[in-house]
Scaffold this motif. Sequence first.
Motif, short mmCIF file in Angstrom:
data_model
loop_
_atom_site.label_atom_id
_atom_site.label_comp_id
_atom_site.label_asym_id
_atom_site.label_seq_id
_atom_site.Cartn_x
_atom_site.Cartn_y
_atom_site.Cartn_z
N GLY A 259 0.77 -1.27 -0.03
CA GLY A 259 -0.05 -0.13 0.02
C GLY A 259 0.80 1.35 0.06
O GLY A 259 0.38 2.10 -0.71
N ALA A 260 1.78 1.26 0.75
CA ALA A 260 2.85 2.32 0.84
C ALA A 260 3.52 2.60 -0.37
O ALA A 260 3.57 3.81 -0.92
N TRP A 261 3.78 1.45 -1.28
CA TRP A 261 4.63 1.66 -2.41
C TRP A 261 3.31 2.23 -3.33
O TRP A 261 3.91 3.13 -4.22
N VAL A 262 2.16 1.99 -3.58
CA VAL A 262 1.35 2.42 -4.31
C VAL A 262 1.19 4.19 -4.24
O VAL A 262 0.95 4.65 -5.11
N LEU A 263 1.09 4.40 -2.73
CA LEU A 263 1.03 5.70 -2.64
C LEU A 263 2.13 6.48 -2.76
O LEU A 263 2.14 7.66 -3.32
N ALA A 264 3.18 6.00 -2.87
CA ALA A 264 4.44 6.82 -2.88
C ALA A 264 5.13 6.90 -4.25
O ALA A 264 5.79 7.85 -4.73
N GLY A 265 4.59 5.86 -5.13
CA GLY A 265 5.04 5.89 -6.70
C GLY A 265 6.50 5.49 -6.70
O GLY A 265 7.00 4.50 -6.46
N ASP A 266 7.37 6.60 -6.77
CA ASP A 266 8.83 6.35 -7.09
C ASP A 266 9.21 6.31 -5.36
O ASP A 266 9.33 7.21 -4.59
N LEU A 267 10.07 5.24 -5.14
CA LEU A 267 10.94 5.24 -3.82
C LEU A 267 11.85 6.01 -3.54
O LEU A 267 12.12 6.70 -2.59
N GLY A 268 12.67 6.38 -4.60
CA GLY A 268 14.10 7.01 -4.50
C GLY A 268 14.95 5.99 -3.79
O GLY A 268 14.59 4.90 -3.27
N THR A 269 16.18 6.68 -3.52
CA THR A 269 17.18 5.92 -2.94
C THR A 269 16.85 5.12 -1.45
O THR A 269 17.13 4.16 -0.99
N GLY A 270 16.38 6.23 -0.63
CA GLY A 270 16.10 5.82 0.49
C GLY A 270 14.69 4.78 0.76
O GLY A 270 14.96 3.86 1.71
N GLY A 271 13.65 5.22 -0.14
CA GLY A 271 12.95 4.01 0.08
C GLY A 271 13.27 2.69 -0.64
O GLY A 271 13.02 1.68 -0.04
N THR A 272 14.07 2.83 -1.48
CA THR A 272 14.69 1.63 -1.84
C THR A 272 15.24 0.68 -0.98
O THR A 272 15.09 -0.67 -0.80
N LEU A 273 16.07 1.38 -0.40
CA LEU A 273 16.94 0.66 1.09
C LEU A 273 15.97 0.31 2.19
O LEU A 273 16.03 -0.79 2.55
N ALA A 274 14.97 1.02 2.14
CA ALA A 274 13.87 0.65 3.34
C ALA A 274 13.07 -0.58 3.09
O ALA A 274 13.08 -1.63 3.72
N VAL A 275 12.68 -0.44 1.81
CA VAL A 275 11.65 -1.57 1.28
C VAL A 275 12.75 -2.95 1.21
O VAL A 275 12.11 -4.04 1.47
N SER A 276 13.84 -2.61 0.61
CA SER A 276 14.68 -4.07 0.50
C SER A 276 14.98 -4.64 1.95
O SER A 276 14.81 -5.75 2.27
N ALA A 277 15.24 -3.70 2.79
CA ALA A 277 15.47 -4.23 4.18
C ALA A 277 14.14 -4.76 4.87
O ALA A 277 14.19 -6.00 5.56
N LEU A 278 13.17 -4.24 4.81
CA LEU A 278 11.89 -4.64 5.39
C LEU A 278 11.21 -6.00 4.69
O LEU A 278 10.94 -6.95 5.42
N LEU A 279 11.45 -6.01 3.29
CA LEU A 279 11.06 -7.35 2.70
C LEU A 279 11.82 -8.61 3.36
O LEU A 279 11.55 -9.69 3.26
#
Length: 250
Positions: free
Chosen positions: A120-140
Amino acid sequence: MGGSGGSGSHREQPVAESTRALVVTGLLLLTCASGVVDALCYFSLDQVFAGNMTGNVLFLGFALVGEAGNPVNNGIAVLGFLVGATAAGRLVPHGRRDVVPTSTLWTLAGGTTFAALLCGAWVLAGDLGTGGTLAVSALLSVVMGSQLNAVKPIGNANITTVVVTGTLGNLARDSRLAGAPPDVHSNWVDRSLAVVALALGAAAGAALDRRVSPAAALGLAVVLMLAGAAVLLVVRRRQLTARRAALQAG
């Protein structure tokens, strides 16, 4: 009396076999979900894996000679996986259990919920950016690490739900081609299905990620995780029913 007992034993055997089939089904659904997650992570999170730590470690090795795209991302994924695996190791009992533990189901449910929130957060954010990419990688990676250890008490070492390297090795080692004795049970069906499930999940994840969106791929993974956990819940209820029936019969 003898005829009745024999009839009962014939009824019990199909029930046990059907329960085992459900266990395998649940684990294969989780394995397929892992394939989906690793596909979307590789294609949309800068060549990282959430479940396949061998791949991340190799990328870190490549980084030592300057041949890696984003070693920070790979390193964070490894740490996230360890966090998830450690947390599940604390929550879920060690050793094999005859009944699927409630802690296994709660851990899988928690991971599924977490992945759904990320979707859901990914849908709302759209482009993750560098920080978002690192965060999603870690959480998954946390989710995949917890899934790996959550299913350990179920006792099917042929379907780890995350990787198939050992599965392929054991499949080959216990085959007649490798010289294994005829009485060795290779569990080739479970092992082969695990490989197929991971590959199909990766294919589906890659297709959705490339042709629809990464969030759509993660959504499919969430559905598969939920289905796998639901099947294992049915298994637990069957096992508890069988246990009560055995105690009453004794």
